[in-house]
Design a protein around this motif. Structure first.
Motif, PDB file in Angstrom:
ATOM      1  N   ARG A 223       0.841  -1.199   0.000  1.00 44.46           N
ATOM      2  CA  ARG A 223       0.000   0.000   0.000  1.00 44.46           C
ATOM      3  C   ARG A 223       0.871   1.241   0.000  1.00 44.46           C
ATOM      4  O   ARG A 223       1.770   1.386   0.819  1.00 44.46           O
TER       5      ARG A 223
ATOM      6  N   ASP B  68      -0.580   4.213   0.454  1.00 41.83           N
ATOM      7  CA  ASP B  68      -1.243   5.033   1.471  1.00 41.83           C
ATOM      8  C   ASP B  68      -1.958   4.087   2.434  1.00 41.83           C
ATOM      9  O   ASP B  68      -2.914   3.419   2.044  1.00 41.83           O
ATOM     10  N   PRO B  69      -1.526   4.011   3.693  1.00 38.83           N
ATOM     11  CA  PRO B  69      -2.137   3.081   4.641  1.00 38.83           C
ATOM     12  C   PRO B  69      -3.632   3.316   4.863  1.00 38.83           C
ATOM     13  O   PRO B  69      -4.362   2.404   5.224  1.00 38.83           O
ATOM     14  N   GLU B  70      -4.094   4.527   4.637  1.00 35.33           N
ATOM     15  CA  GLU B  70      -5.508   4.855   4.857  1.00 35.33           C
ATOM     16  C   GLU B  70      -6.392   4.488   3.664  1.00 35.33           C
ATOM     17  O   GLU B  70      -7.600   4.391   3.806  1.00 35.33           O
ATOM     18  N   ALA B  71      -5.814   4.301   2.495  1.00 37.99           N
ATOM     19  CA  ALA B  71      -6.598   4.022   1.290  1.00 37.99           C
ATOM     20  C   ALA B  71      -6.406   2.571   0.863  1.00 37.99           C
ATOM     21  O   ALA B  71      -5.340   2.203   0.363  1.00 37.99           O
ATOM     22  N   PRO B  72      -7.420   1.728   1.056  1.00 42.00           N
ATOM     23  CA  PRO B  72      -7.279   0.318   0.687  1.00 42.00           C
ATOM     24  C   PRO B  72      -7.052   0.103  -0.811  1.00 42.00           C
ATOM     25  O   PRO B  72      -6.498  -0.897  -1.220  1.00 42.00           O
TER      26      PRO B  72
ATOM     27  N   SER C  36      -5.050   1.699  -2.717  1.00 39.46           N
ATOM     28  CA  SER C  36      -3.743   2.204  -3.135  1.00 39.46           C
ATOM     29  C   SER C  36      -2.695   1.096  -3.196  1.00 39.46           C
ATOM     30  O   SER C  36      -1.516   1.347  -2.986  1.00 39.46           O
TER      31      SER C  36
END
Length: 181
Positions: free
Chosen positions: A66, A68-72, A74
Motif C-alpha cells: 500500500r 497510502d495506509p488509509e486508502a485500501p 492504493s
C-alpha cells in the motif's frame, strides 16, 4: 357456507402460507457476515479442483504494497510467484508489475453443515464474489487460468486474467464490462 365461516377458513388456510413466506425471507437473509471479511497484503492462492476431481499442486503467491495506509485501493503488486507441481515458473514483470488497486479478501471458518441448500448456495455465491486470485486448471491440464476481480470507478469492477502454460508462456487480459456512471 356462510360468509363468516368462509372468511375464517380462508384466513386459517392463508396463515401457513404467510408463515412460510416469512421463513423464506429469513432464509434469504445475508449469509455472509461482512464484518468478518479479512483483507491481506500477502496471500497464496491454490488451484481449484481439476476436471478429473483432484487438486493439483499449483499455487500463486502474491504480495501487495500500500502506498497510502488509509486508502485500501492504493495497492500495487510487488510479488507474483507462480509454482506448478514444485517447479517455479517465472512470470515477467511486464505482466503484473503495473497493476494497482487489487485486493485480497478472505472469509474465515466457513461451515456449510448447518445450512439449508438455498442458504449454502447463497453463501457460496457471496464467497465467490470476494476479491482474490483464483486458479483453474484447463481440461487438458496444459494451462492455468488465473482470475482476479478489481474494483473500478463508479461502483464497477473489472477482471484481470492470466493464462499461464507449463512452459512459461503468459497471456494477460483485462475485461471491464460496459457501465454508465
Amino acid at each position: 357456507m356462510n360468509r363468516r365461516h368462509f372468511l375464517t377458513a380462508a384466513a386459517t388456510a392463508a396463515a401457513p402460507v404467510a408463515m412460510g413466506a416469512q421463513a423464506g425471507k429469513e432464509e434469504e437473509g445475508p449469509a455472509l457476515d461482512w464484518q468478518q471479511v479479512q483483507s491481506h497484503l500477502h496471500y497464496t492462492a491454490f488451484c481449484e479442483r481439476a476436471p478429473n476431481g483432484e487438486y493439483p499442486d499449483i499455487r500463486l503467491e502474491i504480495g501487495l504494497k500500500r502506498s497510502d495506509p488509509e486508502a485500501p485501493s492504493s495497492t500495487r503488486l510487488e510479488l507474483f510467484k507462480f509454482t506448478w507441481e514444485g517447479r517455479s515458473i517465472p512470470i515477467p514483470e511486464r505482466f503484473w508489475k503495473d497493476l494497482t488497486g487489487l485486493a485480497v479478501e478472505t472469509y474465515p471458518g466457513v461451515d456449510f453443515k448447518n445450512l439449508s441448500a438455498k442458504q449454502a448456495w447463497r453463501l457460496q455465491q457471496q464467497l465467490n464474489a470476494l476479491k482474490k486470485p483464483r486458479l483453474h486448471l484447463s481440461a487438458e491440464s496444459g494451462t492455468v487460468l488465473v482470475e482476479w476481480m478489481r474494483s473500478e470507478e463508479c461502483d464497477s469492477c473489472s477482471t484481470i486474467r492470466w493464462i499461464i502454460s507449463k512452459n512459461g508462456t503468459v497471456l494477460r487480459h483485462r475485461h471491464e464490462p460496459h457501465h454508465e456512471c
